[in-house]
Design a protein around this motif. Sequence first.
Motif, short mmCIF file in Angstrom:
data_model
loop_
_atom_site.label_atom_id
_atom_site.label_comp_id
_atom_site.label_asym_id
_atom_site.label_seq_id
_atom_site.Cartn_x
_atom_site.Cartn_y
_atom_site.Cartn_z
N GLU A 187 0.82 -1.22 0.00
CA GLU A 187 0.00 0.00 0.00
C GLU A 187 0.84 1.26 0.00
OE1 GLU A 187 0.14 -1.61 4.28
OE2 GLU A 187 -0.05 -2.39 2.24
N GLN A 188 2.16 1.13 0.12
CA GLN A 188 3.04 2.30 0.17
C GLN A 188 3.70 2.61 -1.16
OE1 GLN A 188 5.70 1.06 3.30
NE2 GLN A 188 4.53 2.10 4.89
N ILE A 189 3.98 1.59 -1.97
CA ILE A 189 4.82 1.80 -3.15
C ILE A 189 4.21 2.78 -4.14
CG2 ILE A 189 3.83 -0.23 -4.32
CD1 ILE A 189 6.62 -0.58 -5.63
N ALA A 190 2.87 2.80 -4.25
CA ALA A 190 2.22 3.72 -5.19
C ALA A 190 2.36 5.17 -4.76
CB ALA A 190 0.74 3.36 -5.34
N LYS A 191 2.70 5.43 -3.49
CA LYS A 191 2.81 6.79 -2.99
C LYS A 191 4.21 7.37 -3.20
CE LYS A 191 -0.39 5.77 0.83
NZ LYS A 191 -0.53 5.76 2.31
N LEU A 218 9.33 -4.23 -9.21
CA LEU A 218 9.13 -5.66 -8.98
C LEU A 218 9.40 -5.98 -7.52
CD1 LEU A 218 10.90 -7.14 -12.14
CD2 LEU A 218 8.45 -6.77 -11.78
N PRO A 219 8.67 -6.93 -6.93
CA PRO A 219 8.88 -7.26 -5.52
C PRO A 219 10.25 -7.87 -5.28
CG PRO A 219 7.33 -8.79 -6.54
CD PRO A 219 7.58 -7.71 -7.55
N ALA A 255 2.35 -11.04 1.86
CA ALA A 255 2.36 -9.72 1.22
C ALA A 255 3.69 -9.48 0.51
CB ALA A 255 2.12 -8.64 2.27
N SER A 256 3.64 -8.72 -0.57
CA SER A 256 4.85 -8.41 -1.32
C SER A 256 5.54 -7.18 -0.73
CB SER A 256 4.51 -8.13 -2.79
OG SER A 256 3.96 -9.29 -3.40
N LEU A 257 6.84 -7.18 -0.80
CA LEU A 257 7.66 -6.06 -0.36
C LEU A 257 8.48 -5.55 -1.54
CD1 LEU A 257 8.96 -7.45 3.06
CD2 LEU A 257 7.14 -5.77 2.71
#
Length: 443
Positions: free
Chosen positions: A268-272, A300-301, A310-312
């Motif tokens: 939920e953070q990467i798009a920000k 890419l994760p 969950a992906s990081l």
Amino acid sequence: MNKGLVQLLSVIAAIAFICVNLFLIEIEDSKVDRINYISSWKPLQTGNLIESFPAEGIIVPSEKHRIFIDKNTEFQEFLVEKGDKVESGTPLFEYASDHLDGQTALLDAEIDSLTDEKDSIDTFIENMEKMKSSLSPIHISYAEDDWGYEYDNEYDNDYDSDYEPDYHTETDREADIAREKRQEAAAIRELKLSLDRAIAEKELEKEKVDQEIQKYEDQREAIESGRSGLTVIASVDGIVEDISFELDNPVMTIVSEDPIVEGRLLEEQIAKVEEGMQVNITSNMFKGQIIGDISKVDELPISDPSIDQASLYQFTATLGDHDKDLYVGYHVQAEIVTETAMKVPVLHEKSILHETGKDYMWLLTDQGVVRKRKIGTGLKVGKRVEVTSGGKLGEYYVVDQQEVQEQAPFITPFKVNKSLVETWNETNSRKKLKYILIGVLQR
């Protein structure tokens, strides 16, 4: 007038005040129904809003250079140890001396091959330059015809009269010639630009070839200078991070001394997060903070995606100027700033009235009336909201919008201070009674 009489008058005045107000409240359409009691108000002021979120990170080297060994050549020894600082040109390891002649011949072959490649590039560039210079420009100058052009006599002499089209006027023929010349001039300009691009690309390619030649020549010089074998030298500055004594490739890794931060982002953070965003770095290992910025965000994760977890995603942050002693492996906190609004009018969210999808604030006017004004809102951080329009700095507003019933007169709490008490005590009883009755009966 004695003290007992004063106390009696005060009690009578208080009772009269309560009775009159109760009477006014019970009267239908009374003004008392439309009075707003405001307990807290303040002027609109500026503030700083910073939207951010934390992420975990670690200090790592900014670059890694891996050195590979030639498995077909007998290895002799390492010349550096793990943890050593090296500079460009520092000997790293060497091959056995009995392979010296073969390695020298190999280096010569590489140098010859690269030299031939360089000569080929020079020839190509020379041909491109000749081709460019052979492109004669179309001579066009302003004249009296309708198009504003005059042409070389040489061009007109080449014109084949046997194929002259049926022009209605001499001006039509000149216009066609002008158009053809403009088209030809444009084509020549485009061709020259293409040649310039090709030449620039070849010049860059030539620089890379020169660097390769210099590298092999440095190695050959190391052999000829009397060293006991073919020596591999460092091409960068840094620290020897790892050495494979089993001679597995890469046989050595050199890392730069410039640290960066690598961290992980949740889904939920990467798009920000975007490159260039400010990052505030803190840690228990040093005091204060280091300001940096996001330099890379992996799309890419880190590990293969799995439906069970969950992906990081990894991000990289470069560090600005600082005086901290940083060591590779330090764990840090990275506060990533996603949006800011500095020195803007700010309201607490409880001061904003939301009606039919619009936002309003209640203002206290000089006429003693609370008025509603539409405002625009922007960034919200916590319970503080940016006011983008409709608010003027210094204007007094109602802190809690729920205290306002409607757009109507307002009253505020009576705040007693020491000087006011002294003035009241010095006033005679008749004036005190007068002031009380005026206050009660004014409305």
